[in-house]
Design a protein around this motif. Structure first.
Motif, mmCIF file in Angstrom:
data_model
loop_
_atom_site.group_PDB
_atom_site.id
_atom_site.type_symbol
_atom_site.label_atom_id
_atom_site.label_comp_id
_atom_site.label_asym_id
_atom_site.label_seq_id
_atom_site.Cartn_x
_atom_site.Cartn_y
_atom_site.Cartn_z
ATOM 1 N N PRO A 1 53.097 28.975 40.401
ATOM 2 C CA PRO A 1 51.694 29.219 40.074
ATOM 3 C C PRO A 1 50.802 28.908 41.267
ATOM 4 O O PRO A 1 50.964 27.886 41.920
ATOM 5 N N GLN A 2 49.879 29.810 41.591
ATOM 6 C CA GLN A 2 48.914 29.583 42.650
ATOM 7 C C GLN A 2 47.532 29.721 42.053
ATOM 8 O O GLN A 2 47.319 30.505 41.148
ATOM 9 N N ARG A 3 46.593 28.957 42.585
ATOM 10 C CA ARG A 3 45.229 29.079 42.125
ATOM 11 C C ARG A 3 44.290 28.698 43.232
ATOM 12 O O ARG A 3 44.576 27.813 44.028
ATOM 13 N N ALA A 4 43.206 29.405 43.327
ATOM 14 C CA ALA A 4 42.153 29.020 44.252
ATOM 15 C C ALA A 4 41.445 27.843 43.613
ATOM 16 O O ALA A 4 41.563 27.619 42.411
ATOM 17 N N ILE A 5 40.697 27.076 44.406
ATOM 18 C CA ILE A 5 40.039 25.918 43.826
ATOM 19 C C ILE A 5 39.253 26.344 42.618
ATOM 20 O O ILE A 5 38.587 27.363 42.616
ATOM 21 N N GLY A 6 39.383 25.591 41.573
ATOM 22 C CA GLY A 6 38.645 25.872 40.368
ATOM 23 C C GLY A 6 39.432 26.596 39.305
ATOM 24 O O GLY A 6 39.049 26.594 38.160
ATOM 25 N N ILE A 7 40.532 27.249 39.648
ATOM 26 C CA ILE A 7 41.302 27.952 38.641
ATOM 27 C C ILE A 7 42.347 26.971 38.129
ATOM 28 O O ILE A 7 43.337 26.692 38.770
ATOM 29 N N ALA A 8 42.115 26.411 36.984
ATOM 30 C CA ALA A 8 42.990 25.384 36.431
ATOM 31 C C ALA A 8 43.021 25.521 34.928
ATOM 32 O O ALA A 8 42.116 26.099 34.335
ATOM 33 N N GLY B 1 54.636 21.735 41.443
ATOM 34 C CA GLY B 1 54.838 23.157 41.693
ATOM 35 C C GLY B 1 53.578 23.989 41.791
ATOM 36 O O GLY B 1 53.629 25.142 42.185
ATOM 37 N N VAL B 2 52.429 23.431 41.447
ATOM 38 C CA VAL B 2 51.166 24.164 41.537
ATOM 39 C C VAL B 2 50.722 24.194 42.997
ATOM 40 O O VAL B 2 50.964 23.255 43.751
ATOM 41 N N VAL B 3 50.078 25.293 43.400
ATOM 42 C CA VAL B 3 49.543 25.441 44.747
ATOM 43 C C VAL B 3 48.045 25.665 44.637
ATOM 44 O O VAL B 3 47.596 26.532 43.895
#
Length: 147
Positions: free
Chosen positions: A15-22, A66-68
């Motif tokens: 899983p990848q997310r830009a800051i704020g996507i949580a 595992g989160v990026v």
């Protein structure tokens, strides 16, 4: 901007997310997302990084779970809590965000103290240390991406 549409991803994709996507959390501290968990359960958030990828315009933190996360230099610089950037008594910023260079870039980033402290250098010659557990907590509290 229009709301984002989330699509399911194969379980073998990190899983990848830009800051704020949580995963959103309710005020009781439970996740309202069931990504990889049973309903009503929230995966433990790791404040430990396993690696970093640094480029001038973003910092990618690979977390132990595992989160990026992809961090923007200006977003990160605004969160600096050093004596040079905030009044240590009130924690009020000494500068406004528009006072930073228009194109603030990252020049270096290193992990310290068991991978829980992040040392970042910026193109305006400022260097700051960040607590990764505190940074991770703030990242997961966002509901929208500030990018």
């Amino acid at each position: 901007s229009p709301p984002r549409t989330l699509t399911p991803r194969p379980s073998n994709v990190v899983p990848q997310r830009a800051i704020g996507i949580a995963p959103p959390a309710d005020f009781s501290g439970r996740c309202s997302s069931s990504r990889g968990t049973r309903p009503g359960q929230c995966p433990a958030l790791s404040g430990v990084a396993t690696s970093l990828q640094v480029s001038p315009d973003k910092l990618m933190i690979n977390w132990q779970d595992g989160v990026v996360d992809k961090l923007n230099p200006t977003w990160l610089r605004e969160r600096c809590q050093s004596e040079a950037t905030v009044d240590l008594e009130t924690l009020q910023p000494k500068r406004m965000p528009h006072d930073y260079p228009e194109e603030l870039l990252l020049t270096d980033a290193l992990l310290h103290d068991g991978m829980t402290i992040l040392k970042v250098s910026f193109s305006d010659e400022h260097t700051s240390n960040f607590s990764l557990p505190k940074l991770r907590k703030e990242l997961t509290s966002f509901r929208e991406s500030p990018l």
